[in-house]
Write an enzyme that holds these catalytic residues in place. Structure first.
Site, short mmCIF file in Angstrom:
data_model
loop_
_atom_site.label_atom_id
_atom_site.label_comp_id
_atom_site.label_asym_id
_atom_site.label_seq_id
_atom_site.Cartn_x
_atom_site.Cartn_y
_atom_site.Cartn_z
N LEU A 51 70.22 13.25 3.32
CA LEU A 51 69.52 12.19 4.05
C LEU A 51 68.25 12.71 4.69
O LEU A 51 67.25 12.02 4.79
CB LEU A 51 70.40 11.65 5.17
CG LEU A 51 71.52 10.67 4.85
CD1 LEU A 51 72.35 10.43 6.09
CD2 LEU A 51 70.94 9.36 4.33
N GLY A 52 68.35 13.93 5.16
CA GLY A 52 67.19 14.50 5.84
C GLY A 52 67.45 15.89 6.37
O GLY A 52 68.59 16.34 6.44
N PHE A 56 67.76 20.71 13.26
CA PHE A 56 69.21 20.73 13.45
C PHE A 56 69.97 21.10 12.20
O PHE A 56 71.18 21.20 12.21
CB PHE A 56 69.68 19.35 13.95
CG PHE A 56 69.12 18.19 13.17
CD1 PHE A 56 69.56 17.93 11.89
CD2 PHE A 56 68.14 17.37 13.73
CE1 PHE A 56 69.03 16.86 11.17
CE2 PHE A 56 67.61 16.30 13.01
CZ PHE A 56 68.07 16.05 11.73
N VAL A 59 71.32 17.08 6.83
CA VAL A 59 72.27 15.97 6.98
C VAL A 59 72.41 15.26 5.64
O VAL A 59 71.41 14.97 4.97
CB VAL A 59 71.78 15.00 8.08
CG1 VAL A 59 72.72 13.81 8.20
CG2 VAL A 59 71.69 15.71 9.42
N ASP A 166 66.13 18.43 24.53
CA ASP A 166 65.26 18.48 23.36
C ASP A 166 64.80 17.08 22.96
O ASP A 166 64.82 16.72 21.80
CB ASP A 166 65.99 19.16 22.18
CG ASP A 166 65.02 19.63 21.10
OD1 ASP A 166 63.83 19.82 21.41
OD2 ASP A 166 65.46 19.80 19.95
C1 PIT Z 1 72.12 10.10 10.52
C2 PIT Z 1 71.05 9.99 9.67
C3 PIT Z 1 70.07 10.97 9.67
C4 PIT Z 1 70.15 12.04 10.51
C5 PIT Z 1 71.21 12.14 11.38
C6 PIT Z 1 72.21 11.17 11.40
C7 PIT Z 1 71.26 13.28 12.26
C8 PIT Z 1 72.00 13.30 13.31
C9 PIT Z 1 72.16 14.45 14.16
C10 PIT Z 1 72.99 14.33 15.25
C11 PIT Z 1 73.18 15.38 16.07
C12 PIT Z 1 72.56 16.57 15.82
C13 PIT Z 1 71.73 16.68 14.77
C14 PIT Z 1 71.53 15.62 13.93
O1 PIT Z 1 72.75 17.61 16.66
O2 PIT Z 1 69.02 10.85 8.82
O3 PIT Z 1 73.05 9.14 10.52
O4 PIT Z 1 73.96 15.33 17.14
#
Ligand code: PIT
Length: 348
Positions: A51-52, A56, A59, A166
């Site tokens: 997704l991306g 972090f 995902v 952040d």
């Molecule tokens: C989604 C769609 C997307 C990215 C995310 C979730 C990312 C979520 C996320 C949540 C966190 C984190 C890092 C990323 O630490 O494109 O449904 O708590």
């Protein structure tokens, strides 16, 4: 063990009016999640296309086999001990944050040197990508609607005794491609506030980081509110208040806390909006608006909002987003090269 939260599906009818579309019930009831050890998540979930990517990690789209429920899976490689303790802290923090403005945790697995964080699926992309879309009319009213939701999320996080640390545009996602609802993501840097412990940190994105972080002074809930001030400034103008030619210059600008509204982007911006930003970008953290106070500020409460298009802002925001995309691409290439990957780039 999964506990269903009694608050489900307590979502206000009021927000339906405010944000212009129905506050959809969450895809699943709030859950309390414990990290499962040595259970293969692929027995329960199909991991689907990416997704991306962000700071972090990566995902992926994912689907629970039994229910068909679509979710997102963040996969964090945890070879080092610190990577695992960081992932565990994040899961621990997320598992007690149940609010419609925050991405919800569904499940978590520690399996073969990777932590799998299964999250609520949101498909609208990053907030700034959405507002620069040609179909989106960027007005001061739209900015206020977004800032109100961000403040609501922040008020809740702080009420649970957590500091996000952040807050930046990349960590604000839109629920859908057409609605105006947002979700705050990425609790990787979040910390629980303990009044008995002095909390000092050395991370964050300089452009959005409060002076007390850069000074290595004590941090507090107000540290997030500075970042909200920067996000709001960028959203209203397409300009970044403290950014310099390099990280050092940016750091200096933040530490001096000097910024200005003397740019053409701000010509169409109301005094209320500027006042809101002014009350967040205060060097002395204790004098900044708290999230609760921010929600009571005139700019976020008045109903008669300016609905003329902020066209200079939009042009500048496009430039801002495109520049960020480049920086992200370059950083990805650097990271991949470090991992020893061979990269072929077609320059068409
Ligand atoms: C989604 C769609 C997307 C990215 C995310 C979730 C990312 C979520 C996320 C949540 C966190 C984190 C890092 C990323 O630490 O494109 O449904 O708590």
């Amino acid at each position: 063990m999964i506990k269903v939260d009694e608050n489900y599906p307590a979502q206000g009818a009021f927000t339906d009016v405010l944000y212009g579309s129905r506050d959809l019930a969450p895809a699943f009831p709030y859950r309390h999640v414990n990290l499962k050890q040595n259970v293969d998540p692929r027995q329960q979930f199909d991991i689907l296309p990416e997704l991306g990517r962000g700071t972090f990690g990566t995902v992926f789209l994912c689907r629970e086999r039994d229910t068909g429920l679509e979710l997102a899976a963040k996969i964090v490689p945890c070879k080092k001990k610190k990577e695992r303790t960081d992932a565990i802290r994040e899961i621990d923090i997320m598992s007690c944050l149940h609010h419609p403005r925050l991405i919800q945790l569904y499940d978590a697995f520690d399996y073969e040197n990777k932590v799998y964080v299964i999250l609520e699926l949101v498909q609208g992309g990053e907030l700034f990508e959405r507002v620069i879309d040609d179909d989106f009319v960027l007005t001061e009213k739209a900015c206020a609607v977004f800032m109100r939701q961000i403040c609501e999320g922040m008020e809740y996080i702080h009420s649970r005794n957590i500091i996000h640390l952040d807050m930046k545009p990349e960590n604000i996602l839109c629920l859908t491609k057409t609605g105006n609802r947002i979700k705050i993501i990425d609790f990787g840097f979040a910390r629980r506030y303990d009044p008995d412990k002095k909390l000092q940190v050395m991370f964050g994105t300089t452009e959005f980081t409060a002076p007390e972080v850069l000074n290595y002074d004590e941090i507090y809930f107000y540290t997030d509110m500075w970042s909200l001030g920067v996000i709001c400034y960028v959203l209203l103008s397409g300009l970044s208040p403290f950014v310099g030619n390099n990280d050092m210059a940016t750091m200096n600008n933040v530490l001096q806390g000097q910024y200005s509204f003397k740019y053409s982007s701000f010509d169409a911006v109301s005094e209320d909006a500027k006042d809101f930003v002014r009350k967040l970008l205060v060097r002395d953290g204790s004098k900044r608006l708290t999230a609760k106070q921010a929600l009571k500020h005139r700019w976020l409460t008045k109903t008669a909002q300016n609905t003329t298009e902020l066209s200079i802002t939009k042009t500048k925001l496009k430039r801002y987003v495109i520049k960020k995309r480049w920086i992200k691409a370059v950083n990805t290439i650097i990271a991949l090269r470090r991992m020893g990957a061979r990269i072929d780039i077609d320059l068409v």
